[in-house]
Design an enzyme around this catalytic site. Structure first.
Site, short mmCIF file in Angstrom:
data_model
loop_
_atom_site.label_atom_id
_atom_site.label_comp_id
_atom_site.label_asym_id
_atom_site.label_seq_id
_atom_site.Cartn_x
_atom_site.Cartn_y
_atom_site.Cartn_z
CG HIS A 164 78.40 78.23 67.21
ND1 HIS A 164 78.18 77.80 68.45
CD2 HIS A 164 77.22 78.62 66.69
CE1 HIS A 164 76.98 78.36 68.75
NE2 HIS A 164 76.49 78.66 67.63
CG ASP A 373 87.92 74.26 69.33
OD1 ASP A 373 86.95 74.21 68.63
OD2 ASP A 373 88.46 73.11 69.66
C1 GDG Z 1 81.67 73.85 67.71
C2 GDG Z 1 82.97 74.58 67.64
C3 GDG Z 1 82.61 75.55 69.98
C4 GDG Z 1 82.39 65.06 73.32
N1 GDG Z 1 82.40 63.67 73.23
C5 GDG Z 1 81.23 63.25 74.06
C6 GDG Z 1 80.26 64.36 74.19
N2 GDG Z 1 80.94 65.39 73.78
C7 GDG Z 1 80.59 66.88 73.84
C8 GDG Z 1 81.11 67.66 74.88
C9 GDG Z 1 80.97 69.08 74.07
C10 GDG Z 1 80.69 68.81 72.53
O1 GDG Z 1 80.57 67.53 72.48
C11 GDG Z 1 82.07 69.37 71.85
O2 GDG Z 1 82.12 70.79 71.79
P1 GDG Z 1 83.30 71.55 71.43
O3 GDG Z 1 83.32 72.87 71.84
O4 GDG Z 1 84.64 70.90 72.09
O5 GDG Z 1 83.34 71.28 69.72
P2 GDG Z 1 82.46 71.31 68.30
O6 GDG Z 1 81.54 70.22 68.31
O7 GDG Z 1 83.59 71.31 67.42
O8 GDG Z 1 81.50 72.70 68.44
C12 GDG Z 1 83.53 74.94 69.07
C13 GDG Z 1 81.14 75.00 69.69
O9 GDG Z 1 80.83 74.75 68.39
C14 GDG Z 1 80.21 75.74 70.57
O10 GDG Z 1 80.08 77.08 70.16
O11 GDG Z 1 83.16 75.59 71.18
O12 GDG Z 1 84.88 75.63 69.11
O13 GDG Z 1 83.95 74.09 66.94
O14 GDG Z 1 79.91 69.55 74.75
O15 GDG Z 1 80.84 67.39 76.04
N3 GDG Z 1 79.33 64.36 74.80
C15 GDG Z 1 78.79 62.81 75.10
N4 GDG Z 1 79.77 61.82 74.91
C16 GDG Z 1 80.68 61.96 74.55
O16 GDG Z 1 81.34 61.13 74.16
N5 GDG Z 1 77.65 62.78 75.76
#
Ligand code: GDG
Length: 472
Positions: A164, A373
């Protein structure tokens, strides 16, 4: 049509968490698109999820737990093992290295030892649960050694891995003393998926350089004496329909409208990130500070809402970073608040999904500026929520999402002046151009939702890897 072989999903964390409080032990569902998409697949095909569920879990959580349609087999790890394997090797070696921060790595032999032991524990759980013909889908950098262990044990199942996070170039990955073991472990799989072509290429190049194995193209693969390992780029998507539906829900729209009134800004900007140095929160705030310096007339007309979700607070570097962000937020608010109004609202919390969607709907501009990312789902979620209207996405060129979302305003997240210029482009962009760009972005995000991604990966794993080339 038959739904196909059973699926065993293996990941470090489960889609539920077992928490202990004064009222006893409770199982709570964790949010995430992946869990939702796999819920459907597991219901149709049957199977289970193998993961670490916290220190207080029993061995198996039966179907029906927290509304899930499949059982969860819990891998048991002691607190010290979790500290060294998860907080240690995964979060303080592989995470910084893969995001190109080698100087943040804590290379400790004890971390590696715990990583090996934990991977053995996961592999043993898979072996105990697997039946001939199953598909095993391993997720992410926590479990690099699992495919190799399963292969060595002769497991009669096809094994796929999805990575990921970014995969760095060999010049960075090669720093790692355990590079050969990790690469060899991953090559136990039949299929390895990455977010972008660049990540897939970096992996293949590392295999070529450090294991001296032949690689081939069309489809991309590593050629082993007795078999081939297929390598694909498959960008992860979001649960588009559910975000879109939420954005159109009158209650959410109402909430968004109230939020805008409370913020009292002509342009609302939004940042949403886990607390992590890779997300570029500090650099973004500095870019925003420059924007406010250069555009005095906008100080009363704009507001940036930065939501930072607490994360990895066992790691000292994360606690230090929180302090630096608090300080920078304080400085910006101190410099630019005027007559009871501040151009920066900072929240250190996790919001319920509905409130998050209301923030996306309320935002004229989303600031997604990670230093590196794998994909970044926030960028896609914002697009899904604003697709019906307009909105501008300021996006780091170092996020995997930038490969697909070219109509965003792309910036170098390390360059505060570049962010300042990018913010000016967003603020001054004419309505027609905003709408045109957002239409294209929305269409692209809608066409590759999370269901497409899971179906595609499973299909390629079932078919033998890489008959189709990459996800174009
Ligand atoms: C890894 C990789 C890749 C955030 N704040 C709240 C909340 N979130 C949710 C968002 C989003 C998720 O968290 C964060 O997703 P990301 O993609 O930004 O990042 P990582 O956690 O680092 O994930 C990344 C991912 O895996 C998938 O393959 O995209 O690059 O690092 O869904 O919505 N959700 C809620 N409240 C919040 O305050 N409910």
């Amino acid at each position: 049509m038959a739904p196909g072989p059973r699926l065993l999903v293996v990941s470090n964390r489960a889609p539920v968490e077992v928490v202990r409080s004064a009222d006893g032990v409770r199982v709570v569902r964790t949010v995430g698109g992946l869990a939702g998409a796999l819920n459907d697949v597991l219901r149709q095909r049957g199977g289970l999820w193998i993961a670490w569920v916290g220190l207080h879990a029993g061995e198996e959580l039966p179907p029906g737990t927290a509304g899930l349609s499949y059982p969860i087999r819990a891998v048991r790890l002691k607190e010290r093992e979790v500290n060294n394997y998860y907080a240690g090797f995964a979060n303080q070696v592989l995470w910084p290295l893969c995001h190109m921060f080698p100087s943040r790595c804590a290379f400790q032999a004890a971390y590696w030892d715990a990583y090996r032991v934990a991977n053995e524990r996961f592999a043993a759980a898979v072996q105990a649960a697997a039946e001939p013909g199953d598909l095993v889908w391993v997720h992410d950098f926590h479990l690099c050694l699992v495919p190799g262990l399963l292969r060595a044990a002769g497991l009669p199942a096809r094994v796929g891995v999805f990575w990921h996070i970014p995969f760095p170039p060999p010049s960075v990955f090669g720093i790692l003393r355990w590079r050969a073991e990790l690469l060899g472990g991953l090559l136990g799989a039949d299929l390895i998926g990455f977010q972008t072509e660049q990540d897939a290429g970096n992996f293949v190049e590392s295999v070529r350089q450090f294991l001296e194995l032949p690689v081939a193209d069309h489809p991309q693969r590593v050629v082993l004496p007795e078999r081939e390992v297929h390598i694909i780029a498959l960008p992860i998507g979001i649960d588009y329909q559910s975000f879109r539906a939420q954005a159109e829900d009158p209650a959410v729209r109402d909430k968004a409208a109230r939020l805008r009134v409370a913020l009292g800004a002509e342009k609302v900007m939004l940042g949403v990130d886990r607390l992590d140095y890779t997300k570029g929160i500090l650099e973004r705030l500095r870019g925003y500070e420059r924007f406010l310096e250069r555009q005095p007339e906008w100080r009363r007309r704009v507001c940036l809402v930065q939501i930072t979700v607490p994360s990895r607070d066992r790691v000292p570097q994360y606690r230090e970073m929180k302090r630096s962000i608090d300080e920078t937020v304080g400085r910006i608010a101190g410099r630019f608040s005027f007559e009871g109004r501040t151009p920066l609202q900072y929240m250190y919390t996790s919001l319920p999904r509905e409130a998050l969607a209301a923030h996306y709907v309320a935002a004229d501009v989303a600031l997604v500026t990670p230093l590196r990312d794998g994909m970044n789902l926030v960028a896609k979620e914002y697009v899904a929520c604003r697709g019906g209207q307009d909105g501008v996405l300021l996006l780091s060129e170092f996020a995997g999402a930038a490969q697909e979302l070219r109509e965003a305003v792309l910036v170098n997240p390390y360059d505060a002046e570049g962010i300042r210029r990018g913010l000016e482009t967003c603020v001054f962009m004419p309505a027609e151009e905003r709408r045109r760009r957002m239409r294209v972005l929305d269409d692209r995000v809608a066409r590759r939702p999370i269901g497409w991604w899971t179906a595609e990966f499973i299909e390629r794993l079932t078919a033998g890897g890489g008959t189709a080339a990459t996800a174009a």
